[in-house]
Write an enzyme that holds these catalytic residues in place. Structure first.
Site, mmCIF file in Angstrom:
data_model
loop_
_atom_site.group_PDB
_atom_site.id
_atom_site.type_symbol
_atom_site.label_atom_id
_atom_site.label_comp_id
_atom_site.label_asym_id
_atom_site.label_seq_id
_atom_site.Cartn_x
_atom_site.Cartn_y
_atom_site.Cartn_z
ATOM 1 N N ASP A 1 6.884 1.948 -9.718
ATOM 2 C CA ASP A 1 5.913 1.334 -9.116
ATOM 3 C C ASP A 1 6.197 -0.193 -9.136
ATOM 4 O O ASP A 1 6.492 -0.599 -10.189
ATOM 5 C CB ASP A 1 4.586 1.542 -9.725
ATOM 6 C CG ASP A 1 3.386 1.330 -8.972
ATOM 7 O OD1 ASP A 1 2.703 1.939 -8.521
ATOM 8 O OD2 ASP A 1 3.179 0.090 -8.813
ATOM 9 N N THR B 1 7.267 -1.847 3.186
ATOM 10 C CA THR B 1 7.111 -0.779 2.160
ATOM 11 C C THR B 1 7.138 0.680 2.735
ATOM 12 O O THR B 1 7.526 1.585 2.347
ATOM 13 C CB THR B 1 5.901 -1.236 1.322
ATOM 14 O OG1 THR B 1 6.227 -2.079 0.646
ATOM 15 C CG2 THR B 1 5.483 -0.039 0.321
ATOM 16 N N ARG C 1 -14.086 -4.942 12.422
ATOM 17 C CA ARG C 1 -12.912 -4.893 12.342
ATOM 18 C C ARG C 1 -11.854 -4.725 13.604
ATOM 19 O O ARG C 1 -12.570 -4.034 14.527
ATOM 20 C CB ARG C 1 -12.279 -3.485 11.464
ATOM 21 C CG ARG C 1 -11.074 -3.449 11.128
ATOM 22 C CD ARG C 1 -10.711 -1.965 10.272
ATOM 23 N NE ARG C 1 -10.917 -2.407 8.858
ATOM 24 C CZ ARG C 1 -10.858 -1.179 8.169
ATOM 25 N NH1 ARG C 1 -10.835 0.062 8.375
ATOM 26 N NH2 ARG C 1 -11.023 -1.487 6.720
ATOM 27 N N PHE D 1 -4.213 3.635 -7.258
ATOM 28 C CA PHE D 1 -5.580 4.378 -7.452
ATOM 29 C C PHE D 1 -5.282 6.029 -7.578
ATOM 30 O O PHE D 1 -5.462 6.920 -8.331
ATOM 31 C CB PHE D 1 -6.421 4.141 -6.233
ATOM 32 C CG PHE D 1 -7.687 5.062 -5.953
ATOM 33 C CD1 PHE D 1 -8.408 5.353 -6.845
ATOM 34 C CD2 PHE D 1 -7.758 5.478 -4.576
ATOM 35 C CE1 PHE D 1 -9.470 6.102 -6.559
ATOM 36 C CE2 PHE D 1 -8.908 6.248 -4.217
ATOM 37 C CZ PHE D 1 -9.882 6.642 -5.441
ATOM 38 N N TYR E 1 -1.212 -0.401 9.685
ATOM 39 C CA TYR E 1 -1.249 0.604 8.264
ATOM 40 C C TYR E 1 -0.940 2.036 8.884
ATOM 41 O O TYR E 1 0.075 2.808 8.445
ATOM 42 C CB TYR E 1 -2.673 0.575 7.512
ATOM 43 C CG TYR E 1 -2.717 1.805 6.722
ATOM 44 C CD1 TYR E 1 -1.742 2.018 5.589
ATOM 45 C CD2 TYR E 1 -3.776 2.721 6.799
ATOM 46 C CE1 TYR E 1 -2.106 3.041 4.731
ATOM 47 C CE2 TYR E 1 -3.794 4.068 5.956
ATOM 48 C CZ TYR E 1 -2.851 3.853 4.908
ATOM 49 O OH TYR E 1 -3.010 5.102 4.049
ATOM 50 N N SER E 2 -1.702 2.507 9.924
ATOM 51 C CA SER E 2 -1.681 3.984 10.283
ATOM 52 C C SER E 2 -0.191 4.220 11.089
ATOM 53 O O SER E 2 0.540 5.137 10.717
ATOM 54 C CB SER E 2 -2.902 4.399 10.867
ATOM 55 O OG SER E 2 -3.137 3.582 12.139
ATOM 56 N N THR F 1 -1.795 10.056 5.289
ATOM 57 C CA THR F 1 -3.282 10.001 5.596
ATOM 58 C C THR F 1 -3.662 10.545 6.980
ATOM 59 O O THR F 1 -2.743 10.863 7.683
ATOM 60 C CB THR F 1 -3.348 8.482 5.520
ATOM 61 O OG1 THR F 1 -4.662 8.231 6.190
ATOM 62 C CG2 THR F 1 -2.630 7.745 6.573
ATOM 63 N N ASP F 2 -5.140 10.949 6.965
ATOM 64 C CA ASP F 2 -5.513 11.298 8.374
ATOM 65 C C ASP F 2 -5.483 10.421 9.667
ATOM 66 O O ASP F 2 -5.697 10.506 10.528
ATOM 67 C CB ASP F 2 -6.883 11.863 8.382
ATOM 68 C CG ASP F 2 -8.036 11.029 7.567
ATOM 69 O OD1 ASP F 2 -7.529 9.864 7.531
ATOM 70 O OD2 ASP F 2 -9.276 11.298 7.645
ATOM 71 N N GLU F 3 -5.486 9.131 9.054
ATOM 72 C CA GLU F 3 -5.430 8.141 10.144
ATOM 73 C C GLU F 3 -4.252 7.862 11.228
ATOM 74 O O GLU F 3 -4.221 7.466 12.189
ATOM 75 C CB GLU F 3 -5.404 6.590 9.104
ATOM 76 C CG GLU F 3 -6.420 6.595 8.298
ATOM 77 C CD GLU F 3 -6.896 5.239 7.823
ATOM 78 O OE1 GLU F 3 -6.843 4.207 8.415
ATOM 79 O OE2 GLU F 3 -7.603 5.094 6.525
ATOM 80 N N SER G 1 2.316 2.431 10.200
ATOM 81 C CA SER G 1 3.483 2.672 9.379
ATOM 82 C C SER G 1 3.437 4.036 8.483
ATOM 83 O O SER G 1 4.385 4.444 8.290
ATOM 84 C CB SER G 1 3.597 1.494 8.353
ATOM 85 O OG SER G 1 2.192 1.440 7.602
ATOM 86 N N LYS G 2 2.454 4.323 8.282
ATOM 87 C CA LYS G 2 2.130 5.766 7.517
ATOM 88 C C LYS G 2 2.807 6.931 8.540
ATOM 89 O O LYS G 2 3.483 7.547 8.235
ATOM 90 C CB LYS G 2 0.948 6.151 7.481
ATOM 91 C CG LYS G 2 0.225 5.289 5.975
ATOM 92 C CD LYS G 2 1.047 5.325 4.944
ATOM 93 C CE LYS G 2 1.057 6.643 4.151
ATOM 94 N NZ LYS G 2 1.778 7.048 2.747
ATOM 95 N N LEU H 1 3.961 8.335 -3.146
ATOM 96 C CA LEU H 1 2.655 7.918 -3.146
ATOM 97 C C LEU H 1 2.672 6.215 -2.732
ATOM 98 O O LEU H 1 1.725 5.765 -2.151
ATOM 99 C CB LEU H 1 1.755 8.187 -4.000
ATOM 100 C CG LEU H 1 1.286 9.292 -4.442
ATOM 101 C CD1 LEU H 1 1.652 9.983 -5.662
ATOM 102 C CD2 LEU H 1 -0.344 9.616 -4.335
ATOM 103 N N HIS I 1 -11.194 -1.105 15.259
ATOM 104 C CA HIS I 1 -11.800 -0.302 14.368
ATOM 105 C C HIS I 1 -12.096 1.365 14.689
ATOM 106 O O HIS I 1 -12.727 1.646 15.582
ATOM 107 C CB HIS I 1 -13.422 -0.839 14.036
ATOM 108 C CG HIS I 1 -13.944 -0.328 12.891
ATOM 109 N ND1 HIS I 1 -15.058 -0.782 12.354
ATOM 110 C CD2 HIS I 1 -13.535 0.548 12.073
ATOM 111 C CE1 HIS I 1 -15.248 -0.152 11.075
ATOM 112 N NE2 HIS I 1 -14.614 0.591 10.870
#
Ligand code: NAD
Ligand code: TYD
Length: 351
Positions: A35, A102, A288, A13, A157-158, A132-134, A160-161, A83, A291
């Site tokens: 990619d 990943t 979630r 995206f 997710y956050s 990300t801001d997460e 791992s980021k 990205l 969340h």
């Protein structure tokens, strides 16, 4: 070529908008898109630029260290814009290990391949990491994330980021590799895979399917149009300072419920439906796990230093987005088959 840039995740995206921006504005830069083409990677996002003289595509996985090294040897990049990632929180709850592979191992591979290829001579080199801001965790009803906010990630997710951000910081501090990190709020716009809230809701409204809202719909996100994010990345790539991190945001907070109500009104208008018809599709479902309540970004650093601010108001951005999905029905049909249906069933059936 003036610059030789490796862009990872360019078929996704945000990556596809970043690539288009660079290809069109900098004909003297070579852009190589690396990619894996996971479910989220889609070469249809790039059909208009795929024949450009300054563009190459390589299908590959950033966790494949030998391939990554070979690609660095072949192209002799001076910059990386990273990205590639597993990007969806709900999938990270279902399958966290893929995110570790990943987002953490893949980022470590890229950093190391860059360091080896540059042989510790970092003049004119840059590793730009898109995050990300997460990573900052969750806010209550007040306050904002600044660049100084401590990391407190709470989803796989956050986390791992955050791990990948820490590795990038470590390469700056330990090896003096020039790095930039930007932490951005929720993006929306054309080409977003319909697992994320806005395109999922658009697809469901068009098809008169229920719109699943987690919990009471009172979680808050700060939304930014994807082209504004792509422009901020392009600006920071050229003007940002090595070792710095930059927050990017939309100054545009919405509860999920208010956002979806807006979207319903826009679609009622565009589809010539009766006022209020689409809102009837709103369905509150089980929340979630873990969340995060609210994300909100303070982007005064890039505003003061570079005069950056979002260019598009939310109403126009949402209308553009809805128009894009209504015009690109084939794109949507192609991605909501196969894997998507399996994921949708796992995620939403009996919720
Ligand atoms: P996306 O899921 O749409 O695209 C991810 C891309 O990465 C896909 O093209 C996919 O094929 C590729 N990819 C995944 N695993 C790979 C691997 N192992 N090797 C090579 N390529 C791989 O994601 P997006 O929303 O475009 O996000 C892009 C980046 O921006 C991510 O790093 C994400 O964390 C970050 N980000 C996203 C948002 C958002 O709102 N979407 C906000 C802030 C930051
Ligand atoms: P999402 O688009 O997944 O982004 P993120 O979790 O990275 O912020 O979700 C945005 C918000 O919408 C988030 O608070 C979760 C919520 N949401 C729903 O209520 N229903 C859904 O079906 C989805 C996908 C998200």
């Amino acid at each position: 070529m003036e610059k030789r840039i490796l862009i990872t995740g360019g078929a996704g995206f945000i990556g596809s908008h970043v690539i288009r921006n660079f290809i069109k504005k900098y004909p003297n830069y070579l852009i190589v898109n690396f990619d894996k083409l996971t479910y989220a990677g889609n070469l249809e996002n790039l059909v208009d630029i795929e024949a450009a003289d300054n563009y190459d595509f390589i299908k590959g996985d950033i966790t494949d260290i030998n391939l990554v090294k070979k690609v660095f040897e072949k192209y002799k990049f001076d910059s990386v814009i990273h990205l590639a990632a597993e990007s969806h929180v709900d999938r990270s709850i279902l399958d966290p290990l893929e995110f570790v592979q990943t987002n953490i191992i893949g980022t470590a591979n890229l950093l190391n391949a860059a360091k080896e290829s540059w042989a510790n001579d970092f003049e004119g080199k840059l590793f730009y990491h898109v995050s990300t801001d997460e990573v900052f965790g969750s806010l209550s009803k007040t306050g904002f994330f600044t660049e100084k906010t401590s990391y407190d990630p709470r989803s796989p997710y956050s986390a791992s980021k955050a791990g990948s951000d820490h590795l990038v910081r470590a390469y700056f501090h330990t090896y003096s590799m020039p790095t930039i990190i930007s932490n951005c709020s929720n993006n929306y716009g054309p080409n977003q895979f319909p697992e994320k809230l806005i395109p999922l809701a658009i697809n469901n409204i068009v098809n008169k399917k229920q719109i699943p809202i987690y919990g009471k719909g009172d979680n808050v996100r700060d939304w930014l149009y994807v082209l504004d994010h792509a422009n901020a990345i392009e600006m920071l790539f050229h003007k940002g300072e090595a070792g710095e991190t930059y927050n990017i945001g939309g100054d545009n907070e919405w509860t999920n419920l208010d956002l979806i109500r807006n979207l319903c009104q826009i679609l009622d208008d565009k589809l010539n439906r009766e006022k209020g018809e689409s809102e009837k599709l709103i369905t509150f479902v089980k929340d979630r796990e873990g969340h995060d309540l609210r994300y909100a970004i303070d982007f005064s650093k890039i505003n003061k230093q570079f005069d950056w601010k979002p260019s598009l108001d939310f109403k126009t951005g949402l209308e553009n987005t809805v128009d894009w999905y209504l015009t690109n029905k084939k794109w949507l049909e192609n991605v909501v088959s196969g894997d998507y249906l399996n994921f949708y069933k796992k995620q939403y059936d009996k919720r």
